[in-house]
Write a protein that holds these residues in place. Structure first.
Motif, PDB file in Angstrom:
ATOM      1  N   PRO A  18       0.793  -1.238   0.000  1.00  0.00           N
ATOM      2  CA  PRO A  18       0.000   0.000   0.000  1.00  0.00           C
ATOM      3  C   PRO A  18       0.821   1.282   0.000  1.00  0.00           C
ATOM      4  CG  PRO A  18      -0.042  -1.033   2.163  1.00  0.00           C
ATOM      5  CD  PRO A  18       0.609  -2.016   1.237  1.00  0.00           C
ATOM      6  N   ASN A  19       2.100   1.194   0.314  1.00  0.00           N
ATOM      7  CA  ASN A  19       2.935   2.401   0.349  1.00  0.00           C
ATOM      8  C   ASN A  19       3.928   2.435  -0.802  1.00  0.00           C
ATOM      9  OD1 ASN A  19       1.799   3.368   2.841  1.00  0.00           O
ATOM     10  ND2 ASN A  19       2.988   1.798   3.903  1.00  0.00           N
ATOM     11  N   SER A  20       3.568   1.789  -1.899  1.00  0.00           N
ATOM     12  CA  SER A  20       4.514   1.614  -3.000  1.00  0.00           C
ATOM     13  C   SER A  20       4.490   2.738  -4.027  1.00  0.00           C
ATOM     14  CB  SER A  20       4.219   0.286  -3.711  1.00  0.00           C
ATOM     15  OG  SER A  20       2.881   0.278  -4.183  1.00  0.00           O
ATOM     16  N   ILE A  21       3.592   3.710  -3.891  1.00  0.00           N
ATOM     17  CA  ILE A  21       3.448   4.746  -4.912  1.00  0.00           C
ATOM     18  C   ILE A  21       4.302   5.950  -4.536  1.00  0.00           C
ATOM     19  CG2 ILE A  21       1.842   6.176  -6.206  1.00  0.00           C
ATOM     20  CD1 ILE A  21      -0.363   4.240  -5.364  1.00  0.00           C
ATOM     21  N   ALA A  22       5.311   6.213  -5.330  1.00  0.00           N
ATOM     22  CA  ALA A  22       6.217   7.325  -5.048  1.00  0.00           C
ATOM     23  C   ALA A  22       5.503   8.658  -5.244  1.00  0.00           C
ATOM     24  CB  ALA A  22       7.437   7.250  -5.965  1.00  0.00           C
ATOM     25  N   PRO A  23       5.795   9.663  -4.398  1.00  0.00           N
ATOM     26  CA  PRO A  23       5.115  10.960  -4.520  1.00  0.00           C
ATOM     27  C   PRO A  23       5.492  11.729  -5.771  1.00  0.00           C
ATOM     28  CG  PRO A  23       6.842  11.059  -2.853  1.00  0.00           C
ATOM     29  CD  PRO A  23       6.702   9.622  -3.239  1.00  0.00           C
ATOM     30  N   ASN A  24       6.585  11.339  -6.450  1.00  0.00           N
ATOM     31  CA  ASN A  24       7.000  12.097  -7.632  1.00  0.00           C
ATOM     32  C   ASN A  24       6.335  11.617  -8.917  1.00  0.00           C
ATOM     33  OD1 ASN A  24       8.313   9.673  -7.841  1.00  0.00           O
ATOM     34  ND2 ASN A  24      10.380  10.502  -7.853  1.00  0.00           N
ATOM     35  N   ILE A  25       5.424  10.654  -8.815  1.00  0.00           N
ATOM     36  CA  ILE A  25       4.666  10.227  -9.992  1.00  0.00           C
ATOM     37  C   ILE A  25       3.468  11.152 -10.155  1.00  0.00           C
ATOM     38  CG2 ILE A  25       3.372   8.362 -11.080  1.00  0.00           C
ATOM     39  CD1 ILE A  25       4.959   6.397  -9.393  1.00  0.00           C
ATOM     40  N   MET A  26       3.315  11.741 -11.321  1.00  0.00           N
ATOM     41  CA  MET A  26       2.206  12.659 -11.557  1.00  0.00           C
ATOM     42  C   MET A  26       0.881  11.920 -11.424  1.00  0.00           C
ATOM     43  SD  MET A  26       3.700  14.818 -14.804  1.00  0.00           S
ATOM     44  CE  MET A  26       2.203  15.788 -14.929  1.00  0.00           C
ATOM     45  N   ARG A  27       0.027  12.392 -10.527  1.00  0.00           N
ATOM     46  CA  ARG A  27      -1.245  11.713 -10.268  1.00  0.00           C
ATOM     47  C   ARG A  27      -2.196  11.797 -11.455  1.00  0.00           C
ATOM     48  NH1 ARG A  27       2.238   9.866  -6.858  1.00  0.00           N
ATOM     49  NH2 ARG A  27       1.379   9.268  -4.832  1.00  0.00           N
ATOM     50  N   GLN A  28      -2.029  12.796 -12.291  1.00  0.00           N
ATOM     51  CA  GLN A  28      -2.875  12.903 -13.483  1.00  0.00           C
ATOM     52  C   GLN A  28      -2.662  11.706 -14.411  1.00  0.00           C
ATOM     53  OE1 GLN A  28      -5.244  15.127 -13.919  1.00  0.00           O
ATOM     54  NE2 GLN A  28      -4.999  16.338 -15.764  1.00  0.00           N
ATOM     55  N   ASN A  29      -1.468  11.121 -14.366  1.00  0.00           N
ATOM     56  CA  ASN A  29      -1.102  10.034 -15.268  1.00  0.00           C
ATOM     57  C   ASN A  29      -1.110   8.680 -14.574  1.00  0.00           C
ATOM     58  OD1 ASN A  29      -0.471  12.391 -16.631  1.00  0.00           O
ATOM     59  ND2 ASN A  29       1.284  11.525 -17.664  1.00  0.00           N
ATOM     60  N   LEU A  30      -1.853   8.566 -13.484  1.00  0.00           N
ATOM     61  CA  LEU A  30      -1.860   7.344 -12.694  1.00  0.00           C
ATOM     62  C   LEU A  30      -3.298   6.850 -12.542  1.00  0.00           C
ATOM     63  CD1 LEU A  30       0.282   6.923  -9.475  1.00  0.00           C
ATOM     64  CD2 LEU A  30      -1.985   5.927  -9.676  1.00  0.00           C
ATOM     65  N   VAL A  31      -3.519   5.576 -12.865  1.00  0.00           N
ATOM     66  CA  VAL A  31      -4.862   4.990 -12.790  1.00  0.00           C
ATOM     67  C   VAL A  31      -4.813   3.734 -11.929  1.00  0.00           C
ATOM     68  CG1 VAL A  31      -6.774   3.974 -14.078  1.00  0.00           C
ATOM     69  CG2 VAL A  31      -5.494   5.875 -15.061  1.00  0.00           C
ATOM     70  N   PHE A  32      -5.732   3.663 -10.970  1.00  0.00           N
ATOM     71  CA  PHE A  32      -5.872   2.465 -10.139  1.00  0.00           C
ATOM     72  C   PHE A  32      -6.940   1.575 -10.764  1.00  0.00           C
ATOM     73  CE2 PHE A  32      -7.936   0.092  -6.713  1.00  0.00           C
ATOM     74  CZ  PHE A  32      -6.841  -0.528  -6.117  1.00  0.00           C
ATOM     75  N   ILE A  33      -6.583   0.331 -11.060  1.00  0.00           N
ATOM     76  CA  ILE A  33      -7.513  -0.630 -11.654  1.00  0.00           C
ATOM     77  C   ILE A  33      -8.029  -1.543 -10.548  1.00  0.00           C
ATOM     78  CG2 ILE A  33      -7.849  -2.409 -13.396  1.00  0.00           C
ATOM     79  CD1 ILE A  33      -7.202   0.317 -14.567  1.00  0.00           C
ATOM     80  N   ALA A  34      -9.308  -1.377 -10.199  1.00  0.00           N
ATOM     81  CA  ALA A  34      -9.907  -2.149  -9.108  1.00  0.00           C
ATOM     82  C   ALA A  34     -10.454  -3.470  -9.641  1.00  0.00           C
ATOM     83  CB  ALA A  34     -11.022  -1.348  -8.448  1.00  0.00           C
ATOM     84  N   GLU A  35     -10.234  -4.536  -8.879  1.00  0.00           N
ATOM     85  CA  GLU A  35     -10.731  -5.853  -9.271  1.00  0.00           C
ATOM     86  C   GLU A  35     -12.140  -6.106  -8.746  1.00  0.00           C
ATOM     87  OE1 GLU A  35      -9.307  -7.706 -11.351  1.00  0.00           O
ATOM     88  OE2 GLU A  35      -7.338  -6.747 -11.460  1.00  0.00           O
ATOM     89  N   ALA A  36     -12.471  -5.519  -7.606  1.00  0.00           N
ATOM     90  CA  ALA A  36     -13.795  -5.697  -7.003  1.00  0.00           C
ATOM     91  C   ALA A  36     -14.088  -4.440  -6.185  1.00  0.00           C
ATOM     92  CB  ALA A  36     -13.819  -6.962  -6.148  1.00  0.00           C
ATOM     93  N   ASN A  37     -14.782  -4.584  -5.053  1.00  0.00           N
ATOM     94  CA  ASN A  37     -15.050  -3.428  -4.210  1.00  0.00           C
ATOM     95  C   ASN A  37     -13.744  -2.828  -3.701  1.00  0.00           C
ATOM     96  OD1 ASN A  37     -17.778  -3.746  -4.566  1.00  0.00           O
ATOM     97  ND2 ASN A  37     -18.126  -4.756  -2.602  1.00  0.00           N
ATOM     98  N   PHE A  38     -13.693  -1.511  -3.669  1.00  0.00           N
ATOM     99  CA  PHE A  38     -12.441  -0.842  -3.313  1.00  0.00           C
ATOM    100  C   PHE A  38     -12.628   0.262  -2.280  1.00  0.00           C
ATOM    101  CE2 PHE A  38     -14.330   1.238  -6.979  1.00  0.00           C
ATOM    102  CZ  PHE A  38     -14.312   2.578  -6.626  1.00  0.00           C
ATOM    103  N   SER A  39     -13.839   0.407  -1.720  1.00  0.00           N
ATOM    104  CA  SER A  39     -14.079   1.519  -0.797  1.00  0.00           C
ATOM    105  C   SER A  39     -13.174   1.454   0.428  1.00  0.00           C
ATOM    106  CB  SER A  39     -15.544   1.554  -0.369  1.00  0.00           C
ATOM    107  OG  SER A  39     -15.903   0.379   0.333  1.00  0.00           O
ATOM    108  N   ASP A  40     -12.770   0.242   0.837  1.00  0.00           N
ATOM    109  CA  ASP A  40     -11.878   0.129   1.987  1.00  0.00           C
ATOM    110  C   ASP A  40     -10.515   0.753   1.716  1.00  0.00           C
ATOM    111  OD1 ASP A  40     -11.646  -2.119   0.119  1.00  0.00           O
ATOM    112  OD2 ASP A  40     -10.098  -2.872   1.488  1.00  0.00           O
TER     113      ASP A  40
END
Length: 316
Positions: A65-87
């Motif tokens: 869960p802490n693998s995303i570096a802060p220097n990656i532009m968030r505009q160019n980052l997409v999270f692909i959810a497999e199922a429910n992700f609200s948690d």
């Protein structure tokens, strides 16, 4: 952090001058700089294809869960959810992840995966046209006064009743969604230079000179697209993500701030897209599959396109 730097700097200054009080004001500025990298990321299973995207896979993120570096532009980052992700939303919110697409939701195929993934590459004046290019039904309204809301809601409700929706329960959800969007455009969007709300909710007001509030609705096949555009551009990713996170955690609204409408708008949409050009325009577009009944517990995809990376805060 900034507080430690401030304390150390003031201590050094006091040591230099020999006393801890100053006759003149002392002003300290802190500047944070995040170097932007497009080609490197600390996320496994990344894919950077023709859209210049970093795709984060659900299973990998849950394990790291802490693998995303802060220097990656968030505009160019997409999270692909497999199922429910609200948690995951509270942690995604802290990391500034504002594009979430469930892999198996049918509406993503209907809107077009390539279309969804390339949304950061263009600034569209009308996102409905980008997704629904050949609508069979279209309505558009421009607001001049807050009193216009009642007329517009009644007009749209009558229009949809005449169309005979395949799932009549969708009508109530659409009207509620429209009400939330219009309320946000009338009262949450207008803010002064310090970000303070200009009009209390429910204020009877005329739109100011040069202020634009436009509602568009399009139907193509089974999809209904609703778009509200204002000329303020004051909504930020941080505010939107914070509203979702607070509701998911059961905290609710910020005292004196509100924001429940943003959470409800997400819940009532099969896909929600927000596009902001800071201090110029906010466009909120909601898409619904009219062939399917309203699912109040569905966790649907959203994308927040914010076209100014300078003002993007990441709470890493």
């Amino acid at each position: 952090d900034a507080e430690t730097l401030r304390d150390n700097l003031l201590a050094s200054l006091a040591s230099h001058v020999g006393h801890s009080h100053f006759d003149d004001d002392v002003t300290i500025f802190f500047v944070e700089h995040f170097e932007r990298h497009h080609k490197k990321a600390t996320v496994a299973e990344n894919e950077q294809h023709e859209f210049d995207l970093v795709r984060i896979i659900d299973s990998f993120y849950r394990a790291n869960p802490n693998s995303i570096a802060p220097n990656i532009m968030r505009q160019n980052l997409v999270f692909i959810a497999e199922a429910n992700f609200s948690d995951l939303i509270p942690n995604l919110s802290k990391q500034g992840i504002r594009r979430v697409l469930p892999r198996n939701h049918a509406i993503n195929t209907q809107l077009g995966w390539n279309n969804l993934l390339r949304q950061h590459q263009h600034i569209n004046n009308d996102d409905l046209v980008a997704y629904l290019r050949h609508p069979t039904q279209h309505r558009e309204f421009y607001f001049n006064h807050s009193d216009d809301k009642a007329f517009v809601l009644n007009d749209v409700e009558s229009w949809l009743q005449d169309i005979s929706l395949p799932n009549p329960d969708r009508l109530d959800a659409v009207v509620l969604l429209l009400d939330e969007l219009i309320e946000n455009g009338l009262y949450a969007a207008p803010r002064d230079g310090k970000g303070r709300q200009l009009y209390a909710k429910g204020t009877v007001r005329a739109l100011s000179a040069g202020e634009v509030l436009r509602l568009s609705l399009s139907i193509q096949d089974s999809l209904l697209g609703i778009s509200l555009t204002d000329s303020w551009g004051t909504l930020t990713p941080t505010v939107f993500l914070n509203r979702l996170a607070r509701h998911i955690q059961g905290v609710g609204l910020d005292a004196g701030v509100g924001g429940g409408g943003l959470y409800l708008t997400w819940r009532m949409s099969d896909y929600l897209q927000l596009r902001v050009i800071p201090y110029k325009q906010t466009q909120v577009s909601a898409f619904l599959d009219l062939n399917n009944p309203f699912d109040e517990v569905a966790e649907n995809g959203f994308q927040f396109l914010y076209h100014n990376e300078v003002h993007e805060n990441i709470n890493s």
